[in-house]
Design an enzyme around this catalytic site. Structure first.
Site, PDB file in Angstrom:
ATOM      1  N   ASN A 165      12.029 -45.843 -25.500  1.00  8.14           N
ATOM      2  CA  ASN A 165      11.645 -44.391 -26.021  1.00  8.14           C
ATOM      3  C   ASN A 165      12.411 -43.498 -25.361  1.00  8.14           C
ATOM      4  O   ASN A 165      12.660 -43.505 -23.997  1.00  8.14           O
ATOM      5  CB  ASN A 165      10.163 -44.167 -25.676  1.00  8.14           C
ATOM      6  CG  ASN A 165       9.231 -44.891 -26.578  1.00  8.14           C
ATOM      7  OD1 ASN A 165       9.498 -45.461 -27.709  1.00  8.14           O
ATOM      8  ND2 ASN A 165       7.994 -44.859 -26.301  1.00  8.14           N
TER       9      ASN A 165
ATOM     10  N   SER B  77      12.354 -39.693 -25.389  1.00 10.36           N
ATOM     11  CA  SER B  77      11.769 -38.470 -25.989  1.00 10.36           C
ATOM     12  C   SER B  77      12.758 -37.110 -25.280  1.00 10.36           C
ATOM     13  O   SER B  77      12.544 -36.167 -25.637  1.00 10.36           O
ATOM     14  CB  SER B  77      10.520 -38.236 -25.496  1.00 10.36           C
ATOM     15  OG  SER B  77      10.125 -37.860 -23.998  1.00 10.36           O
TER      16      SER B  77
ATOM     17  N   CYS C 210       6.214 -40.232 -35.446  1.00 12.95           N
ATOM     18  CA  CYS C 210       7.061 -41.148 -35.956  1.00 12.95           C
ATOM     19  C   CYS C 210       6.496 -42.954 -35.945  1.00 12.95           C
ATOM     20  O   CYS C 210       5.644 -42.936 -35.184  1.00 12.95           O
ATOM     21  CB  CYS C 210       8.525 -41.217 -35.324  1.00 12.95           C
ATOM     22  SG  CYS C 210       8.491 -41.914 -33.439  1.00 12.95           S
TER      23      CYS C 210
ATOM     24  N   ASP D 247      12.150 -53.520 -22.607  1.00 15.32           N
ATOM     25  CA  ASP D 247      12.125 -52.068 -22.445  1.00 15.32           C
ATOM     26  C   ASP D 247      13.376 -51.825 -21.381  1.00 15.32           C
ATOM     27  O   ASP D 247      13.736 -52.763 -20.867  1.00 15.32           O
ATOM     28  CB  ASP D 247      10.933 -51.430 -21.921  1.00 15.32           C
ATOM     29  CG  ASP D 247      10.756 -50.345 -21.408  1.00 15.32           C
ATOM     30  OD1 ASP D 247      11.091 -49.452 -22.142  1.00 15.32           O
ATOM     31  OD2 ASP D 247      10.715 -49.988 -20.105  1.00 15.32           O
ATOM     32  N   ARG D 248      13.967 -50.493 -21.391  1.00 15.09           N
ATOM     33  CA  ARG D 248      14.962 -50.182 -20.853  1.00 15.09           C
ATOM     34  C   ARG D 248      14.536 -49.700 -19.303  1.00 15.09           C
ATOM     35  O   ARG D 248      14.650 -50.122 -18.153  1.00 15.09           O
ATOM     36  CB  ARG D 248      16.200 -49.082 -21.333  1.00 15.09           C
ATOM     37  CG  ARG D 248      17.154 -49.042 -20.729  1.00 15.09           C
ATOM     38  CD  ARG D 248      17.890 -47.739 -21.453  1.00 15.09           C
ATOM     39  NE  ARG D 248      17.580 -46.561 -20.674  1.00 15.09           N
ATOM     40  CZ  ARG D 248      18.082 -45.217 -21.044  1.00 15.09           C
ATOM     41  NH1 ARG D 248      19.018 -45.360 -21.908  1.00 15.09           N
ATOM     42  NH2 ARG D 248      17.544 -44.197 -20.445  1.00 15.09           N
ATOM     43  N   ASP D 249      13.875 -48.568 -19.383  1.00 12.67           N
ATOM     44  CA  ASP D 249      13.835 -47.804 -18.176  1.00 12.67           C
ATOM     45  C   ASP D 249      12.467 -48.403 -17.327  1.00 12.67           C
ATOM     46  O   ASP D 249      11.393 -48.665 -17.902  1.00 12.67           O
ATOM     47  CB  ASP D 249      13.219 -46.439 -18.213  1.00 12.67           C
ATOM     48  CG  ASP D 249      14.575 -45.773 -18.987  1.00 12.67           C
ATOM     49  OD1 ASP D 249      15.775 -46.218 -18.725  1.00 12.67           O
ATOM     50  OD2 ASP D 249      14.438 -44.865 -19.755  1.00 12.67           O
TER      51      ASP D 249
END
Length: 181
Positions: free
Chosen positions: A57, A59, A99, A14-16
Protein backbone atom coordinates in the site's frame (compact mmCIF):
# COMPACT_ATOMS: atom_id res chain seq x y z
CA UNK A 1 -1.53 -28.12 4.09
CA UNK A 2 -4.04 -30.88 3.52
CA UNK A 3 -4.03 -33.05 0.40
CA UNK A 4 -6.94 -31.13 -1.17
CA UNK A 5 -5.15 -27.74 -1.06
CA UNK A 6 -3.44 -26.57 -4.24
CA UNK A 7 0.35 -26.73 -4.18
CA UNK A 8 2.09 -23.54 -3.07
CA UNK A 9 3.76 -21.91 -6.09
CA UNK A 10 4.47 -18.32 -4.99
CA UNK A 11 5.06 -16.18 -1.94
CA UNK A 12 4.07 -12.53 -1.98
CA UNK A 13 5.68 -10.22 0.55
CA UNK A 14 4.59 -6.91 2.00
CA UNK A 15 7.34 -4.33 1.43
CA UNK A 16 7.62 -1.98 4.42
CA UNK A 17 8.51 -3.56 7.78
CA UNK A 18 8.49 -6.98 6.12
CA UNK A 19 11.21 -6.91 3.45
CA UNK A 20 12.67 -3.48 4.23
CA UNK A 21 12.70 -1.21 7.25
CA UNK A 22 9.70 1.09 7.22
CA UNK A 23 10.59 4.70 6.54
CA UNK A 24 7.19 6.43 6.43
CA UNK A 25 6.42 7.74 2.93
CA UNK A 26 9.92 6.93 1.75
CA UNK A 27 10.71 8.29 -1.70
CA UNK A 28 14.50 8.01 -1.33
CA UNK A 29 16.17 4.78 -2.53
CA UNK A 30 19.23 5.58 -0.40
CA UNK A 31 17.12 5.05 2.73
CA UNK A 32 16.22 1.43 1.83
CA UNK A 33 17.51 -1.06 4.41
CA UNK A 34 16.59 -4.77 4.28
CA UNK A 35 14.87 -6.26 7.31
CA UNK A 36 16.81 -8.90 9.24
CA UNK A 37 16.69 -12.27 7.47
CA UNK A 38 15.01 -10.88 4.33
CA UNK A 39 17.76 -12.10 1.97
CA UNK A 40 17.92 -15.52 3.61
CA UNK A 41 14.14 -15.99 3.48
CA UNK A 42 13.95 -14.95 -0.17
CA UNK A 43 16.87 -17.19 -1.12
CA UNK A 44 15.19 -20.14 0.55
CA UNK A 45 11.90 -19.51 -1.25
CA UNK A 46 13.62 -19.12 -4.61
CA UNK A 47 15.78 -22.23 -4.11
CA UNK A 48 12.57 -24.16 -3.47
CA UNK A 49 11.32 -23.06 -6.89
CA UNK A 50 8.73 -20.60 -5.62
CA UNK A 51 7.98 -17.39 -7.47
CA UNK A 52 8.19 -14.21 -5.38
CA UNK A 53 6.45 -10.88 -5.43
CA UNK A 54 6.02 -7.65 -3.50
CA UNK A 55 2.68 -6.01 -2.66
CA UNK A 56 2.54 -2.63 -0.94
CA UNK A 57 0.00 0.00 0.00
CA UNK A 58 1.46 3.39 -0.99
CA UNK A 59 -1.11 5.94 0.14
CA UNK A 60 1.59 8.63 0.04
CA UNK A 61 0.82 8.92 -3.69
CA UNK A 62 -2.85 9.74 -3.05
CA UNK A 63 -1.86 12.10 -0.25
CA UNK A 64 0.52 14.01 -2.53
CA UNK A 65 3.53 13.12 -0.35
CA UNK A 66 5.10 10.75 -2.89
CA UNK A 67 5.15 10.49 -6.65
CA UNK A 68 4.83 7.30 -8.65
CA UNK A 69 8.41 7.89 -9.83
CA UNK A 70 9.65 7.97 -6.22
CA UNK A 71 7.78 4.78 -5.26
CA UNK A 72 9.12 3.01 -8.33
CA UNK A 73 12.67 4.21 -7.55
CA UNK A 74 12.41 2.76 -4.03
CA UNK A 75 10.97 -0.47 -5.47
CA UNK A 76 13.87 -0.65 -7.94
CA UNK A 77 16.33 -0.33 -5.05
CA UNK A 78 14.54 -3.14 -3.18
CA UNK A 79 14.86 -5.24 -6.34
CA UNK A 80 18.59 -4.45 -6.61
CA UNK A 81 19.13 -5.39 -2.97
CA UNK A 82 16.80 -8.38 -2.64
CA UNK A 83 15.49 -9.29 -6.10
CA UNK A 84 14.72 -10.40 -8.62
CA UNK A 85 11.00 -10.53 -7.96
CA UNK A 86 8.53 -12.06 -10.39
CA UNK A 87 5.75 -9.57 -9.74
CA UNK A 88 5.30 -6.14 -8.16
CA UNK A 89 2.06 -4.43 -7.16
CA UNK A 90 1.40 -1.27 -5.20
CA UNK A 91 -1.81 0.52 -4.38
CA UNK A 92 -1.58 4.29 -4.95
CA UNK A 93 -4.91 4.99 -3.26
CA UNK A 94 -5.74 6.42 0.14
CA UNK A 95 -7.57 4.52 2.89
CA UNK A 96 -10.91 6.17 2.08
CA UNK A 97 -10.75 5.85 -1.72
CA UNK A 98 -12.80 2.64 -1.82
CA UNK A 99 -10.48 0.83 -4.23
CA UNK A 100 -10.27 -2.95 -4.58
CA UNK A 101 -6.49 -3.09 -4.48
CA UNK A 102 -5.60 -1.53 -1.11
CA UNK A 103 -4.94 -4.21 1.49
CA UNK A 104 -6.99 -5.59 3.27
CA UNK A 105 -8.90 -5.80 -0.02
CA UNK A 106 -7.85 -8.81 -2.12
CA UNK A 107 -7.21 -6.99 -5.41
CA UNK A 108 -3.41 -6.89 -5.38
CA UNK A 109 -3.14 -10.55 -4.42
CA UNK A 110 -5.60 -11.62 -7.12
CA UNK A 111 -3.85 -9.42 -9.69
CA UNK A 112 -0.37 -10.68 -8.79
CA UNK A 113 -1.53 -14.32 -8.81
CA UNK A 114 -3.13 -13.76 -12.21
CA UNK A 115 0.06 -12.26 -13.65
CA UNK A 116 1.92 -15.33 -12.42
CA UNK A 117 -0.67 -17.62 -14.04
CA UNK A 118 -1.79 -18.90 -10.65
CA UNK A 119 -4.95 -18.98 -8.63
CA UNK A 120 -4.83 -17.25 -5.22
CA UNK A 121 -4.96 -20.62 -3.44
CA UNK A 122 -1.49 -21.35 -4.89
CA UNK A 123 -0.10 -18.18 -3.27
CA UNK A 124 0.90 -17.13 0.24
CA UNK A 125 1.16 -13.58 1.56
CA UNK A 126 3.63 -12.66 4.30
CA UNK A 127 3.25 -9.32 6.05
CA UNK A 128 3.61 -7.43 9.30
CA UNK A 129 0.08 -6.12 9.87
CA UNK A 130 -3.46 -7.39 9.94
CA UNK A 131 -4.31 -5.90 6.54
CA UNK A 132 -1.73 -8.20 4.92
CA UNK A 133 -3.20 -11.43 6.28
CA UNK A 134 -6.77 -10.14 5.89
CA UNK A 135 -6.09 -9.52 2.19
CA UNK A 136 -4.74 -13.06 1.87
CA UNK A 137 -7.86 -14.52 3.49
CA UNK A 138 -10.15 -12.37 1.33
CA UNK A 139 -8.35 -13.55 -1.81
CA UNK A 140 -8.32 -17.22 -0.83
CA UNK A 141 -4.54 -17.25 -0.31
CA UNK A 142 -2.53 -18.38 2.69
CA UNK A 143 -1.51 -15.60 5.09
CA UNK A 144 1.38 -15.42 7.56
CA UNK A 145 1.93 -12.57 10.01
CA UNK A 146 5.47 -11.62 11.02
CA UNK A 147 4.89 -9.00 13.74
CA UNK A 148 7.17 -6.06 14.38
CA UNK A 149 7.12 -3.54 17.21
CA UNK A 150 4.52 -1.61 15.18
CA UNK A 151 2.10 -4.53 14.82
CA UNK A 152 -0.90 -4.01 17.07
CA UNK A 153 -1.65 -6.74 19.66
CA UNK A 154 -5.18 -7.19 18.26
CA UNK A 155 -3.68 -7.91 14.81
CA UNK A 156 -1.47 -10.61 16.30
CA UNK A 157 -4.43 -12.15 18.15
CA UNK A 158 -6.63 -12.11 15.04
CA UNK A 159 -4.05 -13.71 12.72
CA UNK A 160 -4.41 -17.44 12.11
CA UNK A 161 -0.66 -17.92 11.58
CA UNK A 162 1.99 -15.88 13.41
CA UNK A 163 5.74 -16.53 13.28
CA UNK A 164 8.70 -14.57 14.69
CA UNK A 165 10.59 -13.75 11.47
CA UNK A 166 10.72 -14.12 7.70
CA UNK A 167 12.88 -17.24 7.73
CA UNK A 168 10.37 -18.97 10.02
CA UNK A 169 7.51 -17.82 7.76
CA UNK A 170 9.10 -19.27 4.63
CA UNK A 171 10.11 -22.45 6.47
CA UNK A 172 6.55 -22.95 7.68
CA UNK A 173 5.12 -22.43 4.20
CA UNK A 174 7.64 -24.84 2.69
CA UNK A 175 6.85 -27.41 5.37
CA UNK A 176 3.12 -27.02 4.75
CA UNK A 177 3.79 -27.39 1.03
CA UNK A 178 5.48 -30.72 1.55
CA UNK A 179 9.06 -29.53 1.93
CA UNK A 180 9.62 -28.12 -1.54
CA UNK A 181 13.26 -27.39 -0.76
Amino acid sequence: MDDSSPRLRAILFDRDDTLIEDVPYNGDPDRVRPMPHAREALQRARRAGLRTGVLSNQSGIARGILTVVQVEAVNAQVERMLGPFDVWRYCPHGPDDGCRCRKPQPGMIRSAAGELGLCPAEVAMIGDIGADVEAAAAAGARGVLVPTSRTRPDEVQAAAVVVPDLVAAVALLLEDAGGLS
